[in-house]
Scaffold this motif. Structure first.
Motif, PDB file in Angstrom:
ATOM      1  N   ASN A  57       0.805  -1.228   0.000  1.00 20.49           N
ATOM      2  CA  ASN A  57       0.000   0.000   0.000  1.00 20.49           C
ATOM      3  C   ASN A  57       0.833   1.270   0.000  1.00 20.49           C
ATOM      4  N   ALA A  58       2.147   1.157   0.184  1.00 18.86           N
ATOM      5  CA  ALA A  58       3.010   2.340   0.213  1.00 18.86           C
ATOM      6  C   ALA A  58       3.162   2.910  -1.202  1.00 18.86           C
ATOM      7  N   LYS A  59       3.540   4.176  -1.280  1.00 23.39           N
ATOM      8  CA  LYS A  59       3.765   4.822  -2.580  1.00 23.39           C
ATOM      9  C   LYS A  59       5.228   5.211  -2.661  1.00 23.39           C
ATOM     10  N   PRO A  60       6.053   4.652  -3.473  1.00 19.49           N
ATOM     11  CA  PRO A  60       5.869   3.402  -4.224  1.00 19.49           C
ATOM     12  C   PRO A  60       5.917   2.181  -3.294  1.00 19.49           C
ATOM     13  N   PRO A  61       5.418   1.023  -3.746  1.00 23.83           N
ATOM     14  CA  PRO A  61       5.410  -0.180  -2.909  1.00 23.83           C
ATOM     15  C   PRO A  61       6.836  -0.575  -2.498  1.00 23.83           C
ATOM     16  N   VAL A  62       6.951  -1.154  -1.308  1.00 23.02           N
ATOM     17  CA  VAL A  62       8.261  -1.563  -0.794  1.00 23.02           C
ATOM     18  C   VAL A  62       8.452  -3.043  -1.092  1.00 23.02           C
ATOM     19  N   CYS A  63       9.609  -3.365  -1.717  1.00 22.63           N
ATOM     20  CA  CYS A  63       9.947  -4.755  -2.017  1.00 22.63           C
ATOM     21  C   CYS A  63      11.263  -5.103  -1.342  1.00 22.63           C
ATOM     22  N   ARG A  64      11.426  -6.366  -1.022  1.00 20.81           N
ATOM     23  CA  ARG A  64      12.635  -6.816  -0.346  1.00 20.81           C
ATOM     24  C   ARG A  64      13.185  -8.030  -1.072  1.00 20.81           C
ATOM     25  N   ILE A  65      14.509  -8.100  -1.150  1.00 19.91           N
ATOM     26  CA  ILE A  65      15.170  -9.267  -1.731  1.00 19.91           C
ATOM     27  C   ILE A  65      15.416 -10.246  -0.585  1.00 19.91           C
ATOM     28  N   MET A  66      14.801 -11.438  -0.672  1.00 22.38           N
ATOM     29  CA  MET A  66      14.946 -12.439   0.399  1.00 22.38           C
ATOM     30  C   MET A  66      14.684 -13.831  -0.149  1.00 22.38           C
TER      31      MET A  66
END
Length: 163
Positions: free
Chosen positions: A45-54
């Protein structure tokens, strides 16, 4: 996760937890592939969406392990019910109190019920006396959580263990 992410740009966090800033999704996916890890959307829902490498499989395994551990530490409290009558005999009440003491020592709550039949409804005071006597007899193992209360044809009281 991975190719299912449809946004053009995402805020990227690497596997060590460092922020890499706002990156196009294609570049973020390439970085994840280089490390042989997954790109997972953490805050959609964040602007921009938060992605994580895992490593998503490892993450799911650890979540399941934490959930199992938290369930193991939970104490399930059962409510055991003991039924009495206003005309209960002395020996019968001793047997029932011994059973209630066992329940209380094992960590359960005890619901003590006196059931009135027919003309006994006119003498609810006798039932209250029986419950008070019962509470007094079990006082070394438990205390009254909820005082005797008349509900319809039943008078109920709840006991909990002292420890």
């Amino acid at each position: 996760m991975n190719e299912q992410i449809r946004e053009k740009e995402v805020r990227l966090i690497d596997s060590e937890g460092n922020q890499l800033g706002i990156v196009p999704v294609m570049r973020a996916q390439e970085m994840a592939d280089e490390k042989k890890l997954d790109l997972v959307k953490v805050a959609p829902n964040a602007k921009p969406p938060v992605c994580r490498i895992m490593d998503y499989g490892k993450y799911k395994y650890e979540q399941a392990k934490k959930e199992k551990e938290s369930k193991k530490n939970q104490k399930v409290i059962n409510i055991k019910e003991i039924r009495l009558t206003p005309r209960i005999d002395e020996h019968d009440i001793v047997v029932k109190t011994n059973k209630a003491i066992k329940f209380l020592q094992s960590g359960n709550k005890v619901k003590v019920t006196v059931r009135f039949k027919g003309r006994e409804m006119g003498h609810t005071g006798i039932g209250k006396e029986v419950l008070e006597k019962f509470a007094e007899m079990t006082s070394e193992a438990g205390i009254i959580e909820k005082k005797p209360k008349l509900e319809g044809r039943n008078m109920t009281m709840f006991l909990v263990s002292k420890n």
